[in-house]
Write a protein that holds these residues in place. Structure first.
Motif, mmCIF file in Angstrom:
data_model
loop_
_atom_site.group_PDB
_atom_site.id
_atom_site.type_symbol
_atom_site.label_atom_id
_atom_site.label_comp_id
_atom_site.label_asym_id
_atom_site.label_seq_id
_atom_site.Cartn_x
_atom_site.Cartn_y
_atom_site.Cartn_z
ATOM 1 N N LYS A 39 100.802 10.782 53.545
ATOM 2 C CA LYS A 39 101.117 9.509 52.902
ATOM 3 C C LYS A 39 102.563 9.049 53.067
ATOM 4 N N ILE A 40 103.506 9.982 53.226
ATOM 5 C CA ILE A 40 104.907 9.599 53.117
ATOM 6 C C ILE A 40 105.364 8.671 54.238
ATOM 7 N N LEU A 41 105.009 8.960 55.491
ATOM 8 C CA LEU A 41 105.464 8.098 56.589
ATOM 9 C C LEU A 41 104.805 6.722 56.567
ATOM 10 N N PRO A 42 103.503 6.607 56.269
ATOM 11 C CA PRO A 42 102.941 5.262 56.102
ATOM 12 C C PRO A 42 103.634 4.466 54.993
ATOM 13 N N MET A 43 104.021 5.130 53.906
ATOM 14 C CA MET A 43 104.760 4.447 52.846
ATOM 15 C C MET A 43 106.105 3.932 53.361
ATOM 16 N N VAL A 44 106.790 4.762 54.152
ATOM 17 C CA VAL A 44 108.059 4.334 54.751
ATOM 18 C C VAL A 44 107.842 3.084 55.604
ATOM 19 N N ASP A 45 106.820 3.120 56.450
ATOM 20 C CA ASP A 45 106.535 1.969 57.307
ATOM 21 C C ASP A 45 106.247 0.723 56.485
ATOM 22 N N GLU A 46 105.502 0.879 55.395
ATOM 23 C CA GLU A 46 105.125 -0.272 54.574
ATOM 24 C C GLU A 46 106.338 -0.949 53.938
ATOM 25 N N VAL A 47 107.262 -0.170 53.365
ATOM 26 C CA VAL A 47 108.410 -0.803 52.705
ATOM 27 C C VAL A 47 109.357 -1.431 53.719
ATOM 28 N N LEU A 48 109.505 -0.809 54.883
ATOM 29 C CA LEU A 48 110.362 -1.399 55.919
ATOM 30 C C LEU A 48 109.772 -2.721 56.418
ATOM 31 N N LYS A 49 108.461 -2.748 56.626
ATOM 32 C CA LYS A 49 107.817 -3.989 57.071
ATOM 33 C C LYS A 49 107.907 -5.067 56.003
ATOM 34 N N GLU A 50 107.728 -4.675 54.741
ATOM 35 C CA GLU A 50 107.803 -5.650 53.652
ATOM 36 C C GLU A 50 109.192 -6.279 53.581
ATOM 37 N N ALA A 51 110.209 -5.490 53.864
ATOM 38 C CA ALA A 51 111.579 -5.992 53.808
ATOM 39 C C ALA A 51 112.022 -6.635 55.120
ATOM 40 N N GLY A 52 111.223 -6.472 56.167
ATOM 41 C CA GLY A 52 111.593 -7.029 57.469
ATOM 42 C C GLY A 52 112.743 -6.288 58.122
ATOM 43 N N LEU A 53 112.797 -4.955 57.920
ATOM 44 C CA LEU A 53 113.889 -4.154 58.453
ATOM 45 C C LEU A 53 113.355 -2.997 59.286
ATOM 46 N N THR A 54 114.258 -2.377 60.045
ATOM 47 C CA THR A 54 113.968 -1.123 60.729
ATOM 48 C C THR A 54 114.942 -0.069 60.222
ATOM 49 N N LEU A 55 114.699 1.177 60.575
ATOM 50 C CA LEU A 55 115.600 2.245 60.159
ATOM 51 C C LEU A 55 117.028 1.998 60.629
ATOM 52 N N ASN A 56 117.169 1.397 61.801
ATOM 53 C CA ASN A 56 118.498 1.162 62.348
ATOM 54 C C ASN A 56 119.284 0.116 61.569
ATOM 55 N N ASP A 57 118.618 -0.641 60.688
ATOM 56 C CA ASP A 57 119.308 -1.637 59.862
ATOM 57 C C ASP A 57 119.895 -1.029 58.590
ATOM 58 N N LEU A 58 119.576 0.229 58.308
ATOM 59 C CA LEU A 58 119.924 0.817 57.020
ATOM 60 C C LEU A 58 121.334 1.413 57.020
ATOM 61 N N ASP A 59 121.846 1.606 55.792
ATOM 62 C CA ASP A 59 123.161 2.231 55.615
ATOM 63 C C ASP A 59 123.067 3.724 55.350
ATOM 64 N N ALA A 60 121.979 4.172 54.742
ATOM 65 C CA ALA A 60 121.845 5.584 54.397
ATOM 66 C C ALA A 60 120.395 5.912 54.089
ATOM 67 N N LEU A 61 120.082 7.207 54.122
ATOM 68 C CA LEU A 61 118.747 7.696 53.779
ATOM 69 C C LEU A 61 118.887 8.753 52.688
ATOM 70 N N ALA A 62 118.227 8.530 51.561
ATOM 71 C CA ALA A 62 118.303 9.437 50.413
ATOM 72 C C ALA A 62 116.993 10.202 50.263
ATOM 73 N N PHE A 63 117.087 11.383 49.647
ATOM 74 C CA PHE A 63 115.893 12.204 49.469
ATOM 75 C C PHE A 63 116.010 13.008 48.187
#
Length: 232
Positions: A39-63
């Motif tokens: 489930k985790i990677l599909p969730m990542v894809d969904e929020v990025l698509k909803e925001a219209g962004l890609t990973l390369n647009d981000l400032d940081a990744l938290a966990f």
């Protein structure tokens, strides 16, 4: 200052992802104890698509760095590191216990939170937190893994009413013997929606690490009873 931060957590039964874009938060969350890897990677894809962004647009990744299920913590950090390496993103590890304190603030405006996650083996992952003016949380009781009866035996009365969070409260009746006053909440698990808010505070302070330096917190190496009053 604006921030674009992706957060994910699989440390407990809850599987969650959140994306902060300035003041907007996109979230996905589901209690799915055995399906985190699905489930985790599909969730990542969904929020990025909803925001219209890609990973390369981000400032940081938290966990969520733990404590929690050994397997769940490893899944979360492994996936987070893979995403961060690919996009060359700095990483921010956030305590799952502190995350639940933040969840109690989001839901109840709680300022003092006592967190207990069922750690199995007749123990809980434990921590108490007090909210500070800047939105961070002070550890009143250091995070540890401890038998509930021992925790209750060494507790003390104080002037605060503590919101409770986590699965440990229902799992161990011994926690009812704690000497300080408490009130309940519906916060059972950490959620990436709260991780991302704590991660923003760290990001603004420059508290990030490179992906290869990201590390989990298990607490099983901590022999908590040796550190309690009278047991040094």
């Amino acid at each position: 200052m604006s921030a674009k931060i992706l957060a994910l957590d699989t440390a407990t039964e809850n599987c969650s992802v959140a994306l902060l874009v300035d003041d907007q938060v996109y979230v996905r969350s589901e209690v799915a104890p055995r399906d985190h890897t699905k489930k985790i990677l599909p969730m990542v894809d969904e929020v990025l698509k909803e925001a219209g962004l890609t990973l390369n647009d981000l400032d940081a990744l938290a966990f969520g760095r733990g404590p929690g299920s050994f397997t769940g913590v490893r899944i979360g950090i492994g996936i987070a590191q893979g995403l961060a390496f690919g996009a060359e993103l700095p990483m921010i590890g956030v305590s799952t216990l502190e995350t639940m304190a933040q969840g109690c603030f989001r839901k109840h405006q709680a300022q003092h939170v006592a967190c207990a996650i069922d750690a199995r083996m007749s123990e809980v992952y434990w921590g108490r937190f007090a909210r500070q003016e800047d939105g961070s949380w002070l550890q009143v009781d250091p995070e540890c893994v401890i038998p509930p009866a021992l925790l209750a035996e060494n507790s003390q009365v104080d002037e605060h009413v503590w919101r409770t969070a986590g699965t440990g409260w229902d799992a161990y009746p011994e926690l009812s013997e704690l000497k300080f006053e408490r009130t309940g909440s519906e916060v059972l698990f950490p959620d990436a929606e709260d991780i991302v808010q704590l991660a923003k505070l760290d990001w603004l302070k420059g508290n990030t690490v490179d992906a290869e330096e990201a590390s989990p917190t298990y607490l099983r190496d901590t022999v908590a009873w040796k550190k309690l009053p009278g047991r040094e």
